[in-house]
Design an enzyme around this catalytic site. Structure first.
Site, PDB file in Angstrom:
ATOM      1  N   LYS A 126     -27.667  28.343 -21.219  1.00 37.67           N
ATOM      2  CA  LYS A 126     -26.902  28.017 -20.027  1.00 37.67           C
ATOM      3  C   LYS A 126     -25.462  27.638 -20.411  1.00 37.67           C
ATOM      4  O   LYS A 126     -25.222  27.103 -21.495  1.00 37.67           O
ATOM      5  CB  LYS A 126     -27.521  26.805 -19.313  1.00 37.67           C
ATOM      6  N   ASP A 137     -35.274  18.903 -15.054  1.00 40.46           N
ATOM      7  CA  ASP A 137     -36.114  20.099 -15.004  1.00 40.46           C
ATOM      8  C   ASP A 137     -37.598  19.771 -15.152  1.00 40.46           C
ATOM      9  O   ASP A 137     -38.427  20.668 -15.091  1.00 40.46           O
ATOM     10  CB  ASP A 137     -35.680  21.115 -16.060  1.00 40.46           C
ATOM     11  N   ASP A 166     -33.787  21.658 -20.415  1.00 38.64           N
ATOM     12  CA  ASP A 166     -33.712  23.115 -20.415  1.00 38.64           C
ATOM     13  C   ASP A 166     -32.324  23.574 -20.833  1.00 38.64           C
ATOM     14  O   ASP A 166     -31.375  23.530 -20.046  1.00 38.64           O
ATOM     15  CB  ASP A 166     -34.055  23.660 -19.027  1.00 38.64           C
ATOM     16  N   GLU A 185     -38.141  30.060 -17.923  1.00 37.97           N
ATOM     17  CA  GLU A 185     -39.269  29.574 -18.728  1.00 37.97           C
ATOM     18  C   GLU A 185     -40.287  28.789 -17.915  1.00 37.97           C
ATOM     19  O   GLU A 185     -41.450  28.700 -18.292  1.00 37.97           O
ATOM     20  CB  GLU A 185     -38.743  28.703 -19.880  1.00 37.97           C
ATOM     21  N   LYS A 205     -44.362  21.253 -13.218  1.00 40.30           N
ATOM     22  CA  LYS A 205     -43.527  21.766 -14.309  1.00 40.30           C
ATOM     23  C   LYS A 205     -42.881  20.612 -15.073  1.00 40.30           C
ATOM     24  O   LYS A 205     -42.146  19.815 -14.504  1.00 40.30           O
ATOM     25  CB  LYS A 205     -42.452  22.694 -13.740  1.00 40.30           C
ATOM     26  N   ARG A 229     -41.794  29.321 -15.079  1.00 40.69           N
ATOM     27  CA  ARG A 229     -42.935  30.086 -14.571  1.00 40.69           C
ATOM     28  C   ARG A 229     -43.886  30.490 -15.693  1.00 40.69           C
ATOM     29  O   ARG A 229     -45.066  30.720 -15.449  1.00 40.69           O
ATOM     30  CB  ARG A 229     -42.432  31.310 -13.795  1.00 40.69           C
ATOM     31  N   ASP A 280     -34.338  31.763 -19.835  1.00 41.44           N
ATOM     32  CA  ASP A 280     -34.041  30.667 -18.911  1.00 41.44           C
ATOM     33  C   ASP A 280     -34.965  30.678 -17.697  1.00 41.44           C
ATOM     34  O   ASP A 280     -34.857  29.825 -16.827  1.00 41.44           O
ATOM     35  CB  ASP A 280     -32.579  30.740 -18.468  1.00 41.44           C
TER      36      ASP A 280
END
Length: 462
Positions: free
Chosen positions: A243, A254, A236, A315, A231, A317, A313
């Site tokens: 967030k 992230d 993010d 995102e 990933k 996956r 949030d």
């Protein structure tokens, strides 16, 4: 990137005596003045140091290792006990002496090198003072390769998003490929939007020069059919489901899954074990703009599976799903994904023990044994079939963020597994990628997790 180094083998060095705690106290090396050590309060407890005087200053040192144990038996807080020596001994070269037969020299040397890592891109860092002469019997190149992989992962994670956007992550992958003879294909623009619509949807709102992309590395030669997917969310914000500011403070991490697969790749390549390896990194920034994807949107994935977005949030996956589907089209024998994916994993197991999911018993067992034997902790969690209904919403095939607050790590793993059809064994690692506070050999900041477990398991599972 700082490269790990041992002191030259012919360097003038001082002895570091490893002292074991016996049932009746320390077991003293024959050539050591135990009276001085006792008077200094040295008891041989793990991490304790006693400097030994000589005519010209410090002649050597004692270092307590407690009761000898394998890395599998060592408590996590003492995972790299010898790293304490690397962090506190006076400047100069040191050689290990009085090493008990049961002591794992490779593990000790690796911890020493881990302790010498410095992130000095933005601020001058004090270089390591104490350097270790590689102990006799240790595979020097293997230890350096493992340390170099860890250093790369840490460097990538520690770099802020201002200098580690999708393009910078691509540059890091290209540099790795150039150093080790791999080919690189990068898919962007219309080709990405058409072939990998969820990667494009997540990353399309990023600013100029930070467009989403899929990075595809391939290593030539014969080897096990292994594909690593990491990933690569370079920052993010949470998207439109933004967030809180406190939750964004370390969101540069992230892309920790991408950093870990690239670090592992660096190690494999340095060891000559990357033949046939494929590495996929979907690289995006989850930003807020007029063309951000929205809560309630339904996206059609590369696989044709539709996904209702119930939280922007969640995102990671989404981008992994397209990359995993692409990887599975070539039917690799082993498909591995690594991602800083869910807060639920941290609630369940904390930051230091990442869960992994795998249905193949032989693969899962090999991974867990390697993690235990090489002090790279991971913990198996289930693809719990009864929770499949939780990821199936009313108007699409899948839900990227089922409500209710239950089993978040498991439902995320089940979501990803839906996109791996055609691959052989599949293992998913939900890592944290961050060391919240300093520990021996593990400074605060970006950290590798699961890399050495995979490295040491690969010969038996792929």
């Amino acid at each position: 990137m700082t490269e790990p180094e041992f002191a030259p083998a012919d360097a003038e060095s001082r002895p570091l005596w490893l002292v074991v705690q016996g049932d009746d106290g320390p077991i003293w090396p024959e050539s050591v003045d135990s009276a001085f050590a006792k008077a200094s309060g040295f008891t041989g407890k793990p991490g304790q140091i006693c400097l030994l005087p000589g005519e010209d200053g410090v002649a050597g040192a004692l270092f307590g290792i407690g009761k000898p144990a394998s890395p599998a038996d060592r408590p996590a807080r003492e995972r790299f006990t010898l790293a304490r020596a690397a962090e506190t001994l006076p400047e100069g070269a040191w050689r290990l002496a009085g090493v008990p037969d049961s002591y794992d020299l490779t593990h000790g040397a690796l911890g020493w090198l881990f302790a010498q890592y410095r992130f000095d891109r933005y601020k001058k860092a004090e270089p390591p003072k104490a350097r270790l002469v590689c102990p006799e019997g240790v595979d020097r190149e293997a230890v350096l390769a493992m340390a170099a992989g860890e250093y790369l992962a840490r460097d990538l994670i520690n770099t802020p998003a201002s200098d580690m956007g999708p393009g910078d992550l691509e540059a890091a992958a290209r540099d790795l490929a150039a150093r080790h003879g791999a080919s690189v294909e990068v898919i962007t623009g219309e080709a990405l939007a058409e072939g990998f619509p969820m990667i494009h949807a997540v990353g399309r709102a990023a600013g100029q020069g930070r467009a989403p992309r899929l990075i595809d590395l391939r290593f030539p030669g014969e080897g096990p059919a292994v594909t690593l997917v990491g990933k690569g969310v370079c920052f993010d914000t949470g998207g439109l489901d933004i967030k809180p500011s406190a939750s964004m403070l370390i969101m540069k991490k992230d892309m920790g899954g991408a950093a870990n697969v690239l670090g592992l790749t660096n190690t494999l390549a340095r060891l000559g074990r990357a033949g046939g390896l494929r590495v996929l990194v979907p690289a995006v920034e989850n930003a807020v703009a007029g063309d951000s994807f929205r809560p309630g949107d339904v996206l059609t994935s590369r696989k044709g599976v539709t996904v209702e977005v119930n939280n922007t949030d969640a995102e990671g996956r989404l981008i992994l799903a397209d990359a995993l589907a692409y990887a599975a089209e070539e039917s690799p024998r082993l498909l591995v994904s690594m991602a800083t994916l869910t807060g639920a994993a941290r609630v369940a197991l904390g930051p230091d023990l990442p869960p992994f999911f795998c249905d193949d018993e032989a693969v899962a067992d090999a991974l867990f044994r390697a993690s235990r034997d090489h002090a790279d902790p991971i913990w198996r969690m289930p693809f719990w079939e009864p929770y499949e209904a939780m990821i199936e919403p009313a108007i699409a095939d899948l839900d990227n963020a089922p409500g209710g607050g239950f089993a978040g790590a498991i439902t995320a793993a089940l979501f990803l597994r839906r996109f791996t059809e055609g691959a052989g064994a599949y293992a998913h690692f939900d890592i944290y990628g961050w060391q919240p506070s300093a520990a021996p050999g593990r400074p605060k900041g970006g950290v590798g997790q699961g890399m050495r477990a995979i490295l040491h398991a690969l010969p038996t599972i792929a």
